[in-house]
Design an enzyme around this catalytic site. Structure first.
Site, mmCIF file in Angstrom:
data_model
loop_
_atom_site.group_PDB
_atom_site.id
_atom_site.type_symbol
_atom_site.label_atom_id
_atom_site.label_comp_id
_atom_site.label_asym_id
_atom_site.label_seq_id
_atom_site.Cartn_x
_atom_site.Cartn_y
_atom_site.Cartn_z
ATOM 1 N N ARG A 40 0.842 -1.185 0.000
ATOM 2 C CA ARG A 40 0.000 0.000 0.000
ATOM 3 C C ARG A 40 0.884 1.243 0.000
ATOM 4 N NH1 ARG A 40 -4.386 0.538 4.680
ATOM 5 N NH2 ARG A 40 -2.564 1.063 5.954
ATOM 6 N N ASN A 70 -2.543 -2.535 -3.424
ATOM 7 C CA ASN A 70 -3.664 -1.710 -2.972
ATOM 8 C C ASN A 70 -4.045 -0.706 -4.050
ATOM 9 O OD1 ASN A 70 -4.443 1.097 -1.459
ATOM 10 N ND2 ASN A 70 -5.322 -0.674 -0.445
ATOM 11 N N THR A 136 -7.571 3.294 14.742
ATOM 12 C CA THR A 136 -6.235 3.117 14.195
ATOM 13 C C THR A 136 -5.733 4.427 13.601
ATOM 14 O OG1 THR A 136 -4.940 1.978 12.493
ATOM 15 C CG2 THR A 136 -7.286 2.257 12.053
ATOM 16 N N CYS A 454 -28.886 -5.624 41.601
ATOM 17 C CA CYS A 454 -27.445 -5.387 41.454
ATOM 18 C C CYS A 454 -26.633 -6.350 42.308
ATOM 19 C CB CYS A 454 -27.117 -3.950 41.841
ATOM 20 S SG CYS A 454 -27.845 -2.702 40.762
#
Length: 520
Positions: A40, A70, A136, A454
Site C-alpha cells: 500500500r 492496494n 487506528t 445489582c
C-alpha cells in the site's frame, strides 16, 4: 488459488524505524510467517511504485505467498501481482475483475453489513477486509473512526454467512488496531456459528517494530494461542439434575476459598452489595482506583470483577474499560450488569462500548436489560413499533418464556458468556455448552428495595471467584457456579418473604438469611 489469509501484512513505508529499511521489514516478516502481503503506497510516483512492487514481489515469490497491490490495478498488471485490494471509493470490484481476469485475487474493504451485502451480490471478490475493528492511526477516513468493535464485525459476518452457505465462500480478514495484545481476543470474539475470520490484517505492529521478524513470530504465537479466560470449562450442565447437595458443596468451597469480589458499582448499592458478599463468605473490594487493578488481577488468585453500569460518566467509562482489559489479560472473570440498558440509547451505547472493549464471563440483567443487549447481536433485526422495554431501571417488557429464552440464547451465543435473566423465574443460559436452567424467583419485596438486582451480581462474583462448582477438578464449571449463586440468592429471598411483609424489614432479614443458607 489456495490462499492463506491467517497473517495478512499491509505495508506502510512511513512507519519504518530508522534502524531498518522498508524491504528489510517486509522480508523479515515474510521469513517469520506472514502469509500474504499487501503493498500500500499512497504518496509515491507510479514509477517508484512499480519499482517497489517488483522488489517486494521477488520476496513474496520466494516464499510462494501472494502479493496484493492496494488500489493500483495498473501496477498490479505491470508486475503480474497475484491480486489487488480496492476500497469503497476506489475502482469498482466488477471493473477490476474485468481488467484482471478470472484468476487474480480481488479484495474489497467493507465497513458495515450493507457494504458486505453489495460484495456478496456482485459475487466477484475473493475476500473482504472488514473493519475497522478498533481505532487506528493508519485509517483516518473510516466511517466508524472509533472502530466497529467485535459487535460490528459479527454483524458483517452474519451477512457473509448467509451468502456463503452452499457456495464457494468469500473469505474475510479483520483489520484495524489489531496487534499482539488483542489478536487472540479478536479471533475469539469475531466469530459466529458457521462463520469465522480467515485471518487478521496488521500494519504498525510489524512495520513499525525495530525487529519485524520477532514481532511477526510473536504475533503468530498469539494467533495460535488460547484466550486466558478459556481455562475454565463450560462442560454441559444438564448431564445431572441440580439439587441442594450440589449447592452445599459449592457454599463449602466459598467458605474455604478466601475469595475476593472487586466491585465497580454505583453508590446507591455499594453498602448492600458489600454486605451480600460478606454474608456469602467472600470479601468485597470497592475500588475505582485504576492504578491498582493490575495488582489485583495479577496477584490475587481467587478474584472476580463485578462491573455495574449503574451511574456511568465519561471518566467512569474509562475506568470500566481499563478494569475489563486488565482482568481479561490475567484470565479473571468479569460479571457485567448493564443496568437500565433498555431505558435510553445513551445507556445502550455505553453497554456497546464496554462489550466491545473486552470479554464478559457473565451478563446479568432483567428482561428489559437483556432484551436491549439483544439489539447488539448479529441476528437482531430492527422491528417496526418496538415496544418500550424499561421504565428507569425496571423492566416492563412483556415477553413469553420462549421469547425470553431465545433472546438470552442469542446474547450468550454472540458474546460467548453465561447469561442470567432475572424475574419471577430466572433463566440461566450458556449457548456454547447448550446448558439451560430455570431458577425460581425470590419474593416480590425484592423488587421494592434498592440493590436487590445489582447485588445478585455480588453473589455470582463470589461463587465465580471461589471456583464454587460441585466438581473435584481445579477448573471451574462456570455455568454451574452461576446457577448455584442464583439459586442461593433467590432461596434466601423466598425464605425471608415468608416472615416479612414490608421492604424496610426485608433488607437486614435478607442478609441474615443469605448468611445462614451459605453457612449451613
Amino acid at each position: 488459488m489456495n490462499v492463506d489469509y491467517t497473517l495478512y501484512l499491509v505495508t506502510d513505508s512511513t512507519m519504518v524505524p530508522e534502524s531498518s529499511t522498508f524491504l528489510k521489514q517486509v522480508e523479515d516478516s515474510i521469513n517469520a510467517g506472514a502469509t500474504i502481503v499487501q503493498l500500500r503506497e499512497k504518496s509515491i510516483s507510479t514509477l517508484d511504485f512499480i519499482e517497489r512492487a517488483q522488489k517486494v514481489h521477488e520476496l513474496t515469490k520466494k516464499k510462494n505467498i501472494p502479493l496484493i497491490i492496494n488500489d493500483r490495478i495498473d501496477v498490479a498488471l505491470v508486475v503480474d501481482a497475484e491480486g489487488v485490494h480496492v476500497g469503497q471509493d476506489d475502482m469498482p470490484a466488477k471493473l477490476a475483475r474485468q481488467l484482471l481476469g478470472p484468476n487474480k485475487i480481488i479484495g474489497v474493504t467493507c465497513s458495515n453489513p450493507s457494504e458486505v451485502q453489495q460484495v456478496c451480490d456482485e459475487d466477484v471478490a475473493d475476500y473482504v477486509g472488514i473493519g475497522t475493528v478498533y481505532k487506528t492511526l493508519t485509517k483516518t477516513d473510516t466511517k466508524t473512526p472509533m472502530g466497529t468493535g467485535p459487535i460490528g464485525i459479527r454483524k458483517m459476518l452474519q451477512t457473509l454467512k448467509t451468502r456463503n452457505t452452499n457456495r464457494q465462500p468469500i473469505k474475510c480478514v479483520a483489520i484495524g488496531g489489531i496487534n499482539e495484545t488483542n489478536v487472540t481476543k479478536v479471533l475469539y470474539q469475531c466469530s459466529i456459528p458457521g462463520q469465522k475470520l480467515d485471518g487478521v490484517a496488521v500494519v504498525s505492529c510489524i512495520m513499525a517494530k525495530e525487529d519485524a521478524y520477532k514481532a511477526t513470530v510473536e504475533l503468530q504465537e498469539q494467533i495460535n494461542g488460547i484466550v486466558p479466560w478459556k481455562k475454565d470449562g463450560m462442560s454441559k450442565f444438564d448431564t445431572f439434575t441440580y439439587n441442594n447437595s450440589h449447592l452445599e458443596i459449592q457454599t463449602q468451597k466459598i467458605q474455604k476459598a478466601g475469595a475476593l469480589v472487586h466491585h465497580i458499582t454505583n453508590n446507591v448499592v455499594k453498602n448492600f452489595s458489600a454486605n451480600v458478599t460478606l454474608a456469602i463468605g467472600a470479601s468485597p473490594i470497592m475500588s475505582e482506583l485504576a492504578e491498582e487493578y493490575e495488582e489485583f488481577a495479577q496477584k490475587i488468585p481467587n478474584i472476580s470483577l463485578v462491573l455495574n453500569l449503574g451511574t456511568p460518566t465519561v471518566e467512569m467509562m474509562q475506568t470500566f474499560i481499563h478494569a475489563i482489559t486488565t482482568y481479561n489479560k490475567y484470565g479473571k472473570h468479569v460479571i457485567f450488569d448493564p443496568v437500565a440498558a433498555g431505558a435510553t440509547n445513551a445507556r445502550l451505547e455505553c453497554s456497546r462500548v464496554l462489550l466491545n472493549a473486552g470479554q464478559m464471563s457473565v451478563i446479568k440483567g432483567n428482561v428489559g436489560e437483556i432484551s436491549a443487549i439483544f439489539k447488539l447481536t448479529s441476528t437482531y433485526e430492527v422491528a417496526k413499533n418496538e415496544e418500550v422495554l424499561m421504565r428507569g431501571v425496571d423492566s416492563i417488557a412483556n415477553l413469553s418464556e420462549e421469547s425470553i429464552r431465545n433472546i438470552g440464547y442469542a446474547v450468550s451465543q454472540d458474546f460467548k458468556c453465561v447469561v442470567v435473566i432475572t424475574g419471577p423465574t430466572n433463566h440461566v443460559i450458556d449457548a456454547e455448552s447448550g446448558s439451560f436452567a430455570q431458577v425460581p424467583g425470590g419474593n416480590k419485596l425484592m423488587g421494592l428495595i434498592t440493590g436487590s438486582g445489582c447485588s445478585l451480581g455480588s453473589a455470582i462474583g463470589s461463587f465465580v471467584a471461589a471456583k464454587a462448582d460441585s466438581s473435584a477438578t481445579e477448573n471451574l464449571n462456570l455455568f454451574e457456579a452461576v446457577v448455584g449463586a442464583v439459586t442461593l440468592y433467590n432461596a434466601a429471598g423466598k425464605l425471608v418473604g415468608t416472615k416479612c411483609s414490608a421492604p424496610g424489614a426485608f433488607v437486614p432479614a435478607f442478609v441474615d438469611s443469605l448468611y445462614l443458607k451459605a453457612n449451613k
